[in-house]
Design a protein around this motif. Structure first.
Motif, PDB file in Angstrom:
ATOM      1  N   THR A 173       0.945  -1.187  -0.135  1.00 58.21           N
ATOM      2  CA  THR A 173       0.046   0.207  -0.220  1.00 58.21           C
ATOM      3  C   THR A 173       0.912   1.197  -0.132  1.00 58.21           C
ATOM      4  O   THR A 173       0.320   2.330  -0.309  1.00 58.21           O
ATOM      5  N   LEU A 174       2.170   1.238   0.263  1.00 59.71           N
ATOM      6  CA  LEU A 174       2.853   2.538   0.419  1.00 59.71           C
ATOM      7  C   LEU A 174       3.856   2.341  -0.789  1.00 59.71           C
ATOM      8  O   LEU A 174       4.572   3.600  -1.060  1.00 59.71           O
ATOM      9  N   GLY A 175       4.215   1.353  -1.376  1.00 59.18           N
ATOM     10  CA  GLY A 175       5.078   1.458  -2.491  1.00 59.18           C
ATOM     11  C   GLY A 175       5.528   0.117  -3.075  1.00 59.18           C
ATOM     12  O   GLY A 175       4.959  -0.931  -2.243  1.00 59.18           O
ATOM     13  N   ILE A 176       6.174  -0.023  -4.187  1.00 63.85           N
ATOM     14  CA  ILE A 176       6.536  -1.182  -4.748  1.00 63.85           C
ATOM     15  C   ILE A 176       8.143  -1.466  -4.496  1.00 63.85           C
ATOM     16  O   ILE A 176       8.701  -0.874  -4.869  1.00 63.85           O
TER      17      ILE A 176
ATOM     18  N   VAL B  15      -0.241  10.317   2.491  1.00 61.21           N
ATOM     19  CA  VAL B  15       1.251  10.927   2.113  1.00 61.21           C
ATOM     20  C   VAL B  15       2.084  10.241   1.073  1.00 61.21           C
ATOM     21  O   VAL B  15       2.454  10.620  -0.218  1.00 61.21           O
ATOM     22  N   PHE B  16       2.118   8.993   1.103  1.00 62.08           N
ATOM     23  CA  PHE B  16       2.608   8.036   0.052  1.00 62.08           C
ATOM     24  C   PHE B  16       2.016   8.067  -1.421  1.00 62.08           C
ATOM     25  O   PHE B  16       2.496   8.217  -2.319  1.00 62.08           O
ATOM     26  N   ASP B  17       0.803   7.820  -1.177  1.00 61.27           N
ATOM     27  CA  ASP B  17      -0.144   7.576  -2.376  1.00 61.27           C
ATOM     28  C   ASP B  17      -1.239   8.542  -2.550  1.00 61.27           C
ATOM     29  O   ASP B  17      -2.658   8.126  -2.213  1.00 61.27           O
ATOM     30  N   PRO B  18      -1.361   9.687  -2.818  1.00 61.64           N
ATOM     31  CA  PRO B  18      -2.369  10.846  -2.706  1.00 61.64           C
ATOM     32  C   PRO B  18      -3.375  10.271  -3.508  1.00 61.64           C
ATOM     33  O   PRO B  18      -4.578  10.722  -3.238  1.00 61.64           O
ATOM     34  N   ASN B  19      -3.172   9.763  -4.579  1.00 61.43           N
ATOM     35  CA  ASN B  19      -4.345   9.227  -5.660  1.00 61.43           C
ATOM     36  C   ASN B  19      -4.881   7.750  -5.365  1.00 61.43           C
ATOM     37  O   ASN B  19      -5.673   7.342  -6.316  1.00 61.43           O
ATOM     38  N   LYS B  20      -4.347   7.185  -4.451  1.00 57.61           N
ATOM     39  CA  LYS B  20      -5.038   5.782  -3.977  1.00 57.61           C
ATOM     40  C   LYS B  20      -4.854   4.807  -5.156  1.00 57.61           C
ATOM     41  O   LYS B  20      -5.540   4.369  -5.684  1.00 57.61           O
ATOM     42  N   ILE B  21      -3.599   4.903  -5.858  1.00 57.13           N
ATOM     43  CA  ILE B  21      -3.369   3.844  -6.963  1.00 57.13           C
ATOM     44  C   ILE B  21      -3.193   2.623  -6.442  1.00 57.13           C
ATOM     45  O   ILE B  21      -3.628   1.835  -7.061  1.00 57.13           O
ATOM     46  N   LEU B  22      -2.545   2.399  -5.355  1.00 53.91           N
ATOM     47  CA  LEU B  22      -1.926   1.002  -5.285  1.00 53.91           C
ATOM     48  C   LEU B  22      -3.103   0.190  -4.137  1.00 53.91           C
ATOM     49  O   LEU B  22      -3.235   0.673  -3.199  1.00 53.91           O
ATOM     50  N   ASN B  23      -3.048  -0.968  -4.516  1.00 57.93           N
ATOM     51  CA  ASN B  23      -3.558  -2.019  -3.728  1.00 57.93           C
ATOM     52  C   ASN B  23      -5.013  -1.665  -3.180  1.00 57.93           C
ATOM     53  O   ASN B  23      -5.099  -1.524  -1.857  1.00 57.93           O
ATOM     54  N   GLN B  24      -5.991  -1.128  -4.059  1.00 58.56           N
ATOM     55  CA  GLN B  24      -7.093  -0.638  -3.540  1.00 58.56           C
ATOM     56  C   GLN B  24      -7.737  -1.604  -2.735  1.00 58.56           C
ATOM     57  O   GLN B  24      -7.824  -2.991  -3.078  1.00 58.56           O
ATOM     58  N   GLY B  25      -8.259  -1.286  -1.413  1.00 59.16           N
ATOM     59  CA  GLY B  25      -9.236  -2.460  -0.813  1.00 59.16           C
ATOM     60  C   GLY B  25      -8.389  -3.246   0.249  1.00 59.16           C
ATOM     61  O   GLY B  25      -8.755  -4.059   0.892  1.00 59.16           O
ATOM     62  N   ASP B  26      -6.898  -2.919   0.039  1.00 62.35           N
ATOM     63  CA  ASP B  26      -6.262  -3.576   1.056  1.00 62.35           C
ATOM     64  C   ASP B  26      -5.861  -2.728   2.534  1.00 62.35           C
ATOM     65  O   ASP B  26      -5.749  -1.572   2.174  1.00 62.35           O
ATOM     66  N   ILE B  27      -6.122  -3.293   3.498  1.00 60.04           N
ATOM     67  CA  ILE B  27      -5.854  -2.932   5.026  1.00 60.04           C
ATOM     68  C   ILE B  27      -6.997  -1.746   5.307  1.00 60.04           C
ATOM     69  O   ILE B  27      -7.842  -2.091   6.219  1.00 60.04           O
ATOM     70  N   PHE B  28      -7.622  -0.864   4.476  1.00 63.88           N
ATOM     71  CA  PHE B  28      -8.814  -0.277   4.593  1.00 63.88           C
ATOM     72  C   PHE B  28      -9.468  -0.288   3.511  1.00 63.88           C
ATOM     73  O   PHE B  28      -9.063  -0.256   2.394  1.00 63.88           O
ATOM     74  N   ASP B  29     -10.810   0.023   3.601  1.00 61.54           N
ATOM     75  CA  ASP B  29     -11.852   0.499   2.257  1.00 61.54           C
ATOM     76  C   ASP B  29     -11.329   1.608   1.419  1.00 61.54           C
ATOM     77  O   ASP B  29     -10.912   2.617   1.912  1.00 61.54           O
TER      78      ASP B  29
END
Ligand SMILES: Cc1cc2nc3c(=O)[nH]c(=O)nc-3n(C[C@H](O)[C@H](O)[C@H](O)COP(=O)(O)OP(=O)(O)OC[C@H]3O[C@@H](n4cnc5c(N)ncnc54)[C@H](O)[C@@H]3O)c2cc1C
Length: 468
Positions: free
Chosen positions: A213-216, A454-468
């Motif tokens: 969710t924060l980076g690859i 902060v890391f992913d302002p556009n919510k690009i990565l791993n949608q639906g993981d950890i939080f909705d």
């Protein structure tokens, strides 16, 4: 995330990704992407994957950076896929997504024996890492989650644990440096070949366990260790879960630190052995502790083995079996490793709670009560010295039982009552996130959401993981 382009004009996404990674490494052909849609989450539990997906297999961090820049521009979600051995749905794309597979980043970059470290690309599998170390070095890497198809990047992303954590800890204890492509496309290098490093905030450790969710993660430097020369395996049997669990802290207090201490209900040992066409060596008692010892000399190995048996006898052990030969040891370990497999189609959920190790006996009492209350034959297997228990909630004739959610929540609450956690090593992913609020306050969850933004302002990565 709109994902409109991917849903309406997928060929445009395919073409753009091909320009970045080449024609051979991009596809949205369903027959080819099928194997990338699910991970090892129990079939009854896993969320449904979207089929509106494109798989891309980039060959470098620079390509990943361009893919993420493109995904930000077009507002397309991206899900990172390692070995696909995760068990909480983390790598399952539940919305139209670019599935970014790390499989081509599979090189060993440097084996640095002087610093006791190895640097690998994130797509190197655990099996490959072990093979390289076996063939090229006297050093070893201790973390071993059950499936060697896991990639090193995936193991960092999930902060994997496994059987050897008693002596050597978890992934977090061994990661020294990471190269990460941030969701915005920036490439950063965190940490270094350092044993002490206190400058600024610790972004390295923020990445470990962030589940994509924060980076690859594209490159990993791991700490290695000298091999112990002598190993031994013991099975000690008891008539009660409580006696078995109470023996474990007494052994650790005595100054013995086994490589692994595993707990198994006898049903599991017998079923696993039968599935492998063999028999479990122990027949007395109803539960077993499995000890693996690794010591520097033979005296220590035999001395510690005898001490363990002696302590267990004080806790009413009814039998002890010492595996003398490597063949016998492998036989026992194979049965342990196979513990989950024969139940796979009959399990609703293999939970992953942890409680403080000294509270395991009381926790087992709670499980026994819940088992009776719901009439579900809950089986238990666990990394007992870590207080980490995998309880199997059985299915109802191949279906999730009607009371499944209720029972699961009662088990989580039982663990949390002792200061425990919903998930010790598998992670939150998509299947455990509903219960974040059992463990954290709203304020704590909001801080986590803020960090992600902060890391992913556009919510690009791993949608639906950890939080909705
Ligand atoms: C039979 C069996 C036994 C297991 N036993 C254990 C055990 O004892 N202990 C334990 O801890 N786990 C265990 N697991 C779970 C699993 O093996 C681990 O979670 C493993 O670390 C996942 O690695 P992976 O490469 O397969 O990740 P994946 O399943 O591909 O992905 C897992 C998560 O990490 C993210 N991710 C993957 N690669 C990257 C990357 N390079 N950068 C950023 N994010 C990434 C994904 O998006 C996803 O959210 C077991 C699984 C199986 C099937």
């Amino acid at each position: 995330m709109k994902n409109e382009l991917l849903k309406n004009e997928p060929y445009k996404v395919v073409e753009s990704l091909k320009k970045i990674s080449g024609d051979d490494w991009v596809t949205n052909d369903l027959s080819q992407i099928q194997g990338y849609l699910y991970d090892e989450t129990e079939p009854l539990l896993r969320p449904e994957a979207s089929k509106d997906c494109v798989v891309v297999k980039p060959g470098s961090p620079e390509e990943i950076s361009k893919i993420l820049e493109y995904a930000n521009e077009e507002e397309i979600s991206v899900i990172t896929r390692g070995g696909g051995t995760g068990v909480v749905g983390g790598a399952i794309p539940t919305t139209a997504s670019i599935i970014l597979s790390l499989e081509r980043l599979n090189k060993v970059v440097e084996l640095d024996e002087k610093n006791l470290m190895i640097t690998v690309e994130a797509g190197v599998t655990l099996a490959d890492l072990l093979e390289v170390l076996n063939n090229q070095s006297e050093l070893f890497f201790p973390v071993h989650p059950g499936d060697e198809g896991a990639q090193v990047g995936g193991m960092v992303a999930t902060n994997a644990g496994g059987t050897k954590a008693v002596k050597h800890g978890i992934m977090r204890n061994h990661v020294k440096a990471l190269e990460v492509v941030l969701p915005t496309g920036k490439i950063v290098n965190l940490g270094g070949k350092l044993l002490k490093n206190n400058m600024g905030y610790d972004l390295l450790h923020m990445m470990i366990g962030s589940e994509g969710t924060l980076g690859i993660i594209t490159k990993v430097t791991l700490r290695l260790y000298a091999k112990s020369k002598y190993s031994g395996t013991l099975i000690i049997s008891f008539n009660s879960q409580q006696d078995a669990c109470n023996a474990v802290p007494a052994i650790l207090q005595d100054g013995i630190t086994p490589l692994a201490v595993e707990y198994m209900d006898r049903d599991i040992s017998n079923t696993s052995a039968k599935d492998l066409g063999t028999t479990w060596p122990a027949s007395k008692g109803s539960v077993d502790l499995l000890f693996i010892l690794e010591e520097n000399n033979e005296d220590e190995l035999y001395g510690n083995s005898e001490k363990i048996v002696e302590i267990c006898e004080k806790y009413n052990a009814v039998d002890s079996i010492i595996a003398e030969t490597p063949k016998e040891q492998r036989h026992i370990l194979e049965i342990r490793s196979n513990g989950y497999t024969p139940y796979r189609d009959n399990i609703s959920d293999a939970l992953d709670v942890a409680v403080p190790p000294a509270d395991v006996p009381q926790y087992f009492n709670d499980i026994k009560e819940l088992s009776l209350k719901y009439n579900n034959h809950i089986l238990s297997l666990g990394h007992i010295a870590d207080g980490n228990i995998h309880n199997f909630i059985m299915s109802d004739n191949g279906k999730l039982p009607s009371y499944y959610e209720e029972l699961k929540e009662e088990i989580y609450k039982a663990a949390i009552k002792y200061g425990g956690t919903v998930t010790a090593e598998h992670g939150t992913g998509k299947t455990r996130k509903k219960h974040m609020n059992l463990q954290f306050t709203d304020d704590e969850i909001n801080i986590m959401r803020g960090i992600r933004a902060v890391f992913d302002p556009n919510k690009i990565l791993n949608q639906g993981d950890i939080f909705d």
